[in-house]
Scaffold this motif. Structure first.
Motif, mmCIF file in Angstrom:
data_model
loop_
_atom_site.group_PDB
_atom_site.id
_atom_site.type_symbol
_atom_site.label_atom_id
_atom_site.label_comp_id
_atom_site.label_asym_id
_atom_site.label_seq_id
_atom_site.Cartn_x
_atom_site.Cartn_y
_atom_site.Cartn_z
ATOM 1 N N ALA A 147 1.690 5.713 -6.495
ATOM 2 C CA ALA A 147 0.716 4.775 -5.929
ATOM 3 C C ALA A 147 1.443 3.704 -5.130
ATOM 4 O O ALA A 147 2.643 3.491 -5.292
ATOM 5 C CB ALA A 147 -0.122 4.138 -7.033
ATOM 6 N N ARG A 148 0.689 3.042 -4.263
ATOM 7 C CA ARG A 148 1.265 1.974 -3.443
ATOM 8 C C ARG A 148 0.469 0.687 -3.630
ATOM 9 O O ARG A 148 -0.765 0.711 -3.645
ATOM 10 C CB ARG A 148 1.243 2.367 -1.964
ATOM 11 C CG ARG A 148 1.882 1.321 -1.042
ATOM 12 C CD ARG A 148 1.749 1.702 0.418
ATOM 13 N NE ARG A 148 2.650 2.795 0.777
ATOM 14 C CZ ARG A 148 2.253 4.023 1.103
ATOM 15 N NH1 ARG A 148 0.967 4.331 1.110
ATOM 16 N NH2 ARG A 148 3.131 4.947 1.436
ATOM 17 N N SER A 177 -3.813 -11.650 -2.459
ATOM 18 C CA SER A 177 -4.524 -10.575 -3.149
ATOM 19 C C SER A 177 -3.676 -9.304 -3.171
ATOM 20 O O SER A 177 -2.744 -9.142 -2.370
ATOM 21 C CB SER A 177 -5.864 -10.294 -2.469
ATOM 22 O OG SER A 177 -5.663 -9.848 -1.142
ATOM 23 N N VAL A 178 -4.012 -8.419 -4.089
ATOM 24 C CA VAL A 178 -3.271 -7.174 -4.252
ATOM 25 C C VAL A 178 -4.268 -6.020 -4.316
ATOM 26 O O VAL A 178 -5.284 -6.104 -5.012
ATOM 27 C CB VAL A 178 -2.427 -7.179 -5.549
ATOM 28 C CG1 VAL A 178 -1.579 -5.916 -5.639
ATOM 29 C CG2 VAL A 178 -1.551 -8.419 -5.617
ATOM 30 N N VAL A 179 -3.993 -4.963 -3.572
ATOM 31 C CA VAL A 179 -4.813 -3.759 -3.656
ATOM 32 C C VAL A 179 -3.898 -2.575 -3.949
ATOM 33 O O VAL A 179 -2.693 -2.620 -3.662
ATOM 34 C CB VAL A 179 -5.615 -3.502 -2.355
ATOM 35 C CG1 VAL A 179 -6.599 -4.619 -2.101
ATOM 36 C CG2 VAL A 179 -4.676 -3.330 -1.165
ATOM 37 N N ILE A 180 -4.451 -1.530 -4.517
ATOM 38 C CA ILE A 180 -3.680 -0.348 -4.877
ATOM 39 C C ILE A 180 -4.253 0.882 -4.190
ATOM 40 O O ILE A 180 -5.477 0.990 -3.998
ATOM 41 C CB ILE A 180 -3.639 -0.143 -6.405
ATOM 42 C CG1 ILE A 180 -2.630 0.944 -6.781
ATOM 43 C CG2 ILE A 180 -5.018 0.163 -6.967
ATOM 44 C CD1 ILE A 180 -2.320 0.999 -8.270
ATOM 45 N N GLU A 181 -3.373 1.800 -3.815
ATOM 46 C CA GLU A 181 -3.748 3.045 -3.163
ATOM 47 C C GLU A 181 -3.063 4.199 -3.888
ATOM 48 O O GLU A 181 -1.852 4.128 -4.168
ATOM 49 C CB GLU A 181 -3.311 3.028 -1.697
ATOM 50 C CG GLU A 181 -3.515 4.346 -0.962
ATOM 51 C CD GLU A 181 -2.861 4.352 0.405
ATOM 52 O OE1 GLU A 181 -3.449 4.913 1.341
ATOM 53 O OE2 GLU A 181 -1.747 3.787 0.531
ATOM 54 N N ASP A 182 -3.809 5.226 -4.220
ATOM 55 C CA ASP A 182 -3.207 6.422 -4.816
ATOM 56 C C ASP A 182 -2.526 7.236 -3.725
ATOM 57 O O ASP A 182 -3.043 7.369 -2.616
ATOM 58 C CB ASP A 182 -4.271 7.269 -5.508
ATOM 59 C CG ASP A 182 -3.672 8.480 -6.194
ATOM 60 O OD1 ASP A 182 -3.014 8.298 -7.244
ATOM 61 O OD2 ASP A 182 -3.847 9.608 -5.679
ATOM 62 N N MET A 183 -1.346 7.801 -4.018
ATOM 63 C CA MET A 183 -0.586 8.564 -3.030
ATOM 64 C C MET A 183 -0.649 10.057 -3.355
ATOM 65 O O MET A 183 0.375 10.732 -3.471
ATOM 66 C CB MET A 183 0.854 8.053 -2.979
ATOM 67 C CG MET A 183 0.977 6.584 -2.583
ATOM 68 S SD MET A 183 2.688 5.971 -2.571
ATOM 69 C CE MET A 183 3.351 6.874 -1.156
#
Length: 262
Positions: free
Chosen positions: A204-205, A212-218
């Protein structure tokens, strides 16, 4: 945090909850006594019934008290709220009323037995008491800002073996990496390395912008979840904001997200 310190917090929470529940049982007893007097109940049979009702109340009030609050949006009783703890499923999701009821009934009946329910806390990898094990739950810190300006971010939790994980992220590291960090198993390409077989090489990234913080699945093999909701294009949630107190699940790895204070 050592097991001794964490157990101390849970003990303080238990004392606070005991006082709240004792007040509830006492209030119920007063109401029942007033009703009995109004009905003119004076026989020994009436007293036996009253005693049975009070006994059942002493079991049901604690169970319902814990079950309602632990399955609410707070995920914690008043005692746990006071010391910054919450109850979650071992997978990281919120507990349902049924699961919490089972947990609290187990605590009422089993844990007082030679305190074995609490002693096992010191011998379990995820710091679970007996009623936690039976209900498949864990008690974790409820992350929240510590006051002042946030100096960075913290990911803390357990891997699939129950080993403690802790990753501190500061602004300097984030800035040097173009405001994004990759989480995964591969030390050569990831800034947050999680050596767990359930985690993909690049799992993930994290993106950082304006505090703010967001997450993305790789395209990970075992998926990325925020509070047990999947992250990814397939779920219609490509980028998911992270809020202090939320829980990440990367494969079988559980991480609580929080802010660190300046």
């Amino acid at each position: 945090m050592t097991k001794g310190n964490e157990f101390g917090r849970r003990f303080v929470a238990l004392l606070v909850d005991a006082l709240v529940m004792a007040a509830g049982v006492f209030a119920l007893a007063m109401v029942l006594a007033a009703l009995a007097m109004a009905a003119g109940a004076t026989s020994s049979r009436d007293e036996e019934v009253m005693g049975a009702v009070l006994f059942l109340s002493s079991l049901l009030v604690p169970a319902l008290y814990g079950s309602v609050l632990e399955s609410s949006k707070w995920q914690a009783t008043f005692g746990k709220i006071a010391v910054g703890l919450r109850v979650a499923q071992s997978t990281g999701g919120s507990v349902t009323f049924g699961r919490s009821l089972g947990r609290n009934l187990a605590k009422s009946f089993l844990s007082p037995l030679l305190l074995i329910g609490y002693i096992v806390f010191f011998f379990t990898e995820k710091r679970q008491t007996l009623h936690d094990i039976l209900a498949d739950t864990v008690v974790v810190s409820k992350a929240k800002p510590q006051g002042g300006v946030a100096a960075g971010w913290l990911l803390s939790g357990f891997d699939s073996r129950g080993d403690v994980l802790r990753f501190e992220i500061d602004h300097t590291t984030v800035t040097a990496r173009d405001n994004q960090l990759v989480i995964g198993r591969d030390a050569s390409s990831c800034q947050i390395v999680v050596s767990d077989d359930s985690v993909s090489r690049q799992h993930a990234r994290l993106f950082f912008a304006n505090g703010s913080v967001v997450i993305e699945d790789m395209d990970s093999t075992n998926g990325t979840f925020v509070d047990e909701l999947p992250v990814g294009a397939h779920a219609g949630r490509q980028l998911v904001p992270l809020k202090p107190g939320c829980r990440l699940r990367l494969g079988e790895v559980l991480l609580d997200f929080s802010l660190s204070a300046a």
